[in-house]
Motif scaffolding. Structure first.
Motif, PDB file in Angstrom:
ATOM      1  N   GLU A  84     -73.675  -5.018  69.431  1.00  0.00           N
ATOM      2  CA  GLU A  84     -73.487  -6.136  68.411  1.00  0.00           C
ATOM      3  C   GLU A  84     -74.870  -6.538  68.205  1.00  0.00           C
ATOM      4  O   GLU A  84     -75.246  -7.143  66.958  1.00  0.00           O
ATOM      5  N   SER A  85     -76.141  -6.192  68.781  1.00  0.00           N
ATOM      6  CA  SER A  85     -77.365  -6.640  68.528  1.00  0.00           C
ATOM      7  C   SER A  85     -78.079  -5.812  67.602  1.00  0.00           C
ATOM      8  O   SER A  85     -79.359  -6.202  67.320  1.00  0.00           O
ATOM      9  N   LEU A  86     -77.604  -4.704  66.960  1.00  0.00           N
ATOM     10  CA  LEU A  86     -78.598  -3.735  66.508  1.00  0.00           C
ATOM     11  C   LEU A  86     -79.035  -4.372  65.155  1.00  0.00           C
ATOM     12  O   LEU A  86     -80.211  -4.080  65.068  1.00  0.00           O
ATOM     13  N   GLY A  87     -78.265  -5.319  64.477  1.00  0.00           N
ATOM     14  CA  GLY A  87     -78.796  -5.892  63.325  1.00  0.00           C
ATOM     15  C   GLY A  87     -79.966  -6.578  63.712  1.00  0.00           C
ATOM     16  O   GLY A  87     -80.986  -6.517  62.897  1.00  0.00           O
ATOM     17  N   ASP A  88     -80.058  -7.419  64.671  1.00  0.00           N
ATOM     18  CA  ASP A  88     -80.948  -8.317  65.140  1.00  0.00           C
ATOM     19  C   ASP A  88     -82.398  -7.520  65.485  1.00  0.00           C
ATOM     20  O   ASP A  88     -83.521  -7.731  65.137  1.00  0.00           O
ATOM     21  N   LEU A  89     -81.808  -6.503  66.253  1.00  0.00           N
ATOM     22  CA  LEU A  89     -82.904  -5.601  66.614  1.00  0.00           C
ATOM     23  C   LEU A  89     -83.698  -5.104  65.483  1.00  0.00           C
ATOM     24  O   LEU A  89     -85.079  -4.793  65.550  1.00  0.00           O
ATOM     25  N   LEU A  90     -82.950  -4.455  64.688  1.00  0.00           N
ATOM     26  CA  LEU A  90     -83.653  -3.868  63.295  1.00  0.00           C
ATOM     27  C   LEU A  90     -84.436  -4.888  62.820  1.00  0.00           C
ATOM     28  O   LEU A  90     -85.681  -4.611  61.991  1.00  0.00           O
TER      29      LEU A  90
END
Length: 899
Positions: free
Chosen positions: A123-129
């Motif tokens: 679920e964190s992928l957007g924040d990581l990007l």
């Protein structure tokens, strides 16, 4: 993506025991999408849905070789600074990554790369990007001259301590300079020198990022539970448009590697470099320059790195002055470097020791090893690459490095395929061309005599104010489920836990037995057993027959044994486990040789200031208890073969062990194999070995231990306290204690002062429930007093319960993420389960860990910190005058009334 290239594909209809010389590993493929943007940015996405996590790697194609002359260490300093960057009114980028749930995050700088990597919930992928996009588009956002000055001091302290290759800093720089011609960019130190770091400015860092942190110089790799078909929409939503350009294009970028590899450079000087460094006994470093990495031919580097430890270990048997060896390959786009580190007992004949090592490498190119063991080594290397790829972060890093320079998304898979085809001719050709003795460059390192050279200092920096409220945003990563794991109890008393983790064709057999270096009697027998005990029967084969990776170690409180490899070879692992554990022994000649050859080195190591400080610290933490003891050479000299035989009989027996089997397996079929093979493990009956509990005792004043290290430019601060006997709930609480302490000291000593590369805390729990908190770090001499007072202030505040609710919640999240994300491989999960059972805790406590974290109350946590303050041990190692001043400052602060 094709993960493995099998030498043999065995179906269930095949024989129950795969024959020798066969790697029983099925093929496995994960969907991969290759995104090429008009800006030049390359993003590879690989779907691996085994767990709800995602790894993201951002590779900038510039490293130490891109530093301007005289400004060595700039790329590495920029790496540090990008974590300190932040938008106005927002936490640092490091803090935001933690808030996004990244439980494993870091970076490293090499010859031609700066690589950032993190693992977090899917679920964190957007924040990581978003954060990686900010790192590329605004790498130094919000970095002030004051922040720059502090972080430069952090890097200077890293240089004093060691660089990130795990060599002592000056030694790695010396082997670079000795191996490459003086004009070659790889001859210059990646981490820099004190002089070059002192000369760096914030303007230099800004100029470097403008020149190198560009989309066309960047490759990003995403591996994990992600949908490759829709990832471009998520990227467009979170990555700044200027990093993407006009969207996706089907183009072929300019080549980063010329078709024709450059000639392999080599320093024409064969002069042996002599150094003095903080080592307990002499060491040798041998370096060979190799062809460039990252292309189709560099699979030989993987092969060399895999086989070198086995090949070189023969030198130990031929030269009694060699106490140990290690080897590394450092790849580069122009050339690579192979380094062998040799630890010597006395260093009386370094020329002879060098020859012994060179003779072993000659066995590679003259065909003796290549023709006889080429297939065994090939299977071993293939298995090692597969085991490494099981970890999503490791796989993402390998993909990024290969793809960035080759510009081929299939490069990683092709290297595996090429490794599978290695034959004796290729081994001999490569070794003859590049590993001949005349191409070796040598650095000899002697222990320091007298004071060390004083490093130039920039002077104390103005401390920054660092106080970040980092609030978690992403869901917590769930612990691996073990509810479907099966426990089997055999008639011989052995407990076996079997767990299925489908997705990759790998399996691990992990055996944990009670009894270790501190808990075995007589003192020292466990350490001696670790060095000298080995199986005497191999009717079921050797690990090399099936490409297996084996383990056999003795830790403080337990002994481990086991294998990891292809799931199809699990029956071989079980058969060999039963046979070899039943036939453990040693020879009297081995005991005598060990005492004659290794104990002199051990005596030198024991005499080192670091060893003396560590022993004194542990003894003060656990007085009158086995965990406070350290076996010395004098203890080992009293032992004989009979003592070791008794230790084997007490330790290597089914009733004293638990076996954990994890991997791609069928529970019913595996249980049948377990009963077939592990029932044959014979040994004495009786209860498992027990360790008495350890109690903290009555409250007392802080106990100081000071150890003098003449000429030290840093002081090592070890501090900690015994804690009440632990259960699973206490373990979670102690982990949170260590995190709270470590975070505050990170902010006060590293982030605010730049006085240390870091102060790291951990809660240690041993069998029998004995537990303690331990924090350690190295601090430059000029800042030891404020650093030690920060320790006192931190523990005082926490023992009074002075923390914000958000601080405690952030600590819970960090601890949860680190623990949950650490078990991404079958081997790591098997080890975690074995540890639970070794402590006598229920299997379900693995999944209950998150609940224990959530149940921690401020009142109980404060009580534990109060107990710690009442049993505090502080160990200082360094220059005597510096330690005296620090000790005096603590006493003065104790006697000064609080305002």
């Amino acid at each position: 993506m094709r993960l493995a290239v099998p030498l043999c594909l065995l179906l269930t209809a095949c024989a129950s025991l795969p024959p020798r010389g066969q790697l029983a590993m099925r093929d496995v493929q994960f969907p991969v999408r290759d995104l090429r943007y008009a800006s030049g940015l390359r993003i590879l996405v690989e779907q691996d849905s085994r767990r709800p996590v995602v790894a993201i790697v951002t590779l900038v194609g510039s490293g130490g070789a891109g530093d301007p002359k005289g400004k060595e260490g700039l790329a590495h300093l920029v790496e540090h600074l990008t974590f300190r960057a932040h938008a106005e009114q927002r936490p640092s980028r490091w803090g935001q990554l933690e808030a996004a749930g990244a439980g494993r995050l870091n970076a490293y700088t090499s010859f031609d790369t700066t690589v950032y990597h993190e693992v977090a919930p899917r679920e964190s992928l957007g924040d990581l990007l978003r954060l990686e996009g900010e790192r590329l588009s605004q790498p130094l956002q919000g970095v002030s001259p004051e922040t720059f000055a502090v972080e430069r001091e952090v890097v200077r302290n890293e240089l004093r301590e060691r660089n990130e290759t795990r060599f002592i800093g000056q030694v790695f720089s010396a082997i670079q300079h000795a191996s490459f011609p003086g004009e070659h960019p790889y001859s210059r130190p990646i981490v820099g020198t004190h002089a070059s770091l002192t000369a760096l400015t914030l303007a230099d860092a800004q100029a470097f990022t403008r020149a190198h942190y560009r989309p066309e110089n960047t490759t990003m790799v995403i591996v994990g539970d992600v949908d490759p078909t829709t990832i471009d929409q998520l990227i467009a939503q979170h990555v700044p448009a200027r990093l993407l350009g006009e969207g996706l294009l089907d183009i072929t970028p300019d080549k980063r590697l010329p078709d024709e590899p450059p000639a392999v450079p080599l320093n024409p000087s064969t002069e042996i470099v002599e150094l003095e460094a903080a080592v307990p006994s002499p060491e040798l470093y041998l370096g060979w320059t190799l062809p460039r990495g990252y292309d189709d031919a560099s699979y030989m580097h993987d092969f060399l790195e895999g086989v070198a430890p086995s090949v070189l270990s023969r030198a130990i048997r031929e030269d009694g002055d060699i106490a140990g060896l290690a080897s590394y390959v450092i790849p580069g786009r122009h050339a690579s470097l192979f380094v062998v580190r040799v630890i010597l007992n006395s260093g009386e004949h370094p020329e002879k020791s060098t020859e012994r090592v060179l003779n072993q490498l000659q066995n590679l190119w003259d065909g003796q090893i290549a023709s006889r063991n080429g297939l065994d080594y090939r299977m071993f290397v293939l298995t090692g690459l597969a085991l490494q790829a099981e970890d999503v972060m490791s796989r993402a890093v390998s993909r990024a490095e290969r793809t960035h320079f080759s510009l081929d998304a299939r490069a990683f898979s092709r290297s595996l395929a090429a490794t599978a085809k290695v034959d004796s001719t290729r081994i001999s050709r490569f070794a003859y061309d590049y590993l001949r003795r005349e191409r070796a460059r040598v650095v000899r390192v002697r222990p320091l005599k007298g004071a060390a050279a004083t490093a130039s200092a920039t002077g104390p920096v103005a401390p920054l104010s660092v106080d970040e409220d980092v609030r978690g945003q992403a869901p917590l990563t769930p612990m691996p489920s073990v509810s479907a794991f099966r426990t089997v109890r055999l008639d011989n008393g052995l407990e076996v836990v079997i767990g299925s983790t489908p997705g990759l064709p790998l399996a691990t057999v992990h055996v944990r037995m009670h009894g270790g270096t501190a808990t075995s009697e007589p003192l020292g027998v466990g350490l001696l057993g670790d060095a000298l005990v080995s199986p005497d029967s191999f009717l079921q084969g050797h690990a090399s027959d099936f490409g297996l990776h084996s383990r056999s170690t003795v830790d403080t409180d337990h002994t481990t044994f086991g294998f990891s490899g292809a799931a199809g070879n699990l029956p071989n692992m079980l058969a060999m486990t039963a046979e070899q554990l039943s036939w453990m022994e040693t020879e009297n000649d081995y005991v005598v040789s060990f005492q004659d050859l290794f104990l002199p080195y051990l005596e030198k190591f024991e005499a080192s200031a670091e060893s003396r400080a560590t022993r004194a610290f542990r003894a003060a933490l656990h007085p009158q208890h086995p965990y406070g003891r350290t076996a010395l050479a004098a203890d080992l000299r009293k032992l004989d073969k009979g003592d070791i035989d008794d230790w084997i009989a007490r330790t290597y027996r089914p009733a004293n062990a638990v076996v954990v089997i994890v991997g791609e397996l069928d529970l019913d079929a595996t249980e049948k194999q377990v009963r077939t093979w592990l029932s044959d493990w014979k040994g004495k009956a009786g209860a498992p070995l027990q360790v008495p509990p350890s109690e903290a005792g009555p409250a007392r004043r802080v106990q100081f231990v000071r150890t003098h290290s003449p000429g030290a430019t840093q002081a090592s601060i070890f501090w900690g306290c015994p804690l009440p006997s632990a259960d699973p709930a206490a373990e979670a609480r102690y982990d949170v204690m260590a995190d709270l302490v470590g975070k505050r000291l990170y902010q006060r000593v590293r982030a605010a002062l730049g006085a240390s590369y870091g102060m790291h805390g951990r809660g240690l729990i041993h069998e029998g429930g004995a537990a303690h908190l331990e924090v350690q770090g190295s601090v430059e001499n000029a800042q030891v007093v404020p650093a030690l007072l920060a320790v006192r202030q931190t523990l005082g505040e926490l023992s009074r319960g002075e923390w914000k609710p958000v601080e405690l919640e952030a600590a819970r999240r960090r601890v949860n993420q680190e623990y949950a994300l650490s078990m991404g491989t079958s081997s790591a999960l098997a080890s975690a389960v074995a540890r639970l059972r070794g402590h006598g805790w229920a299997l379900g406590e693995l999944e209950n860990y998150a609940q224990h974290l959530a149940a921690i109350t401020p009142e109980v946590l404060q009580r534990d910190f109060q107990s710690c303050a009442e049993h505090l041990v502080v160990s200082l190692l360094g220059e005597e005058k510096v330690l005296q001043e620090a000790h005096a400052a603590w006493i003065l602060a104790e006697s000064t009334p609080a305002p």
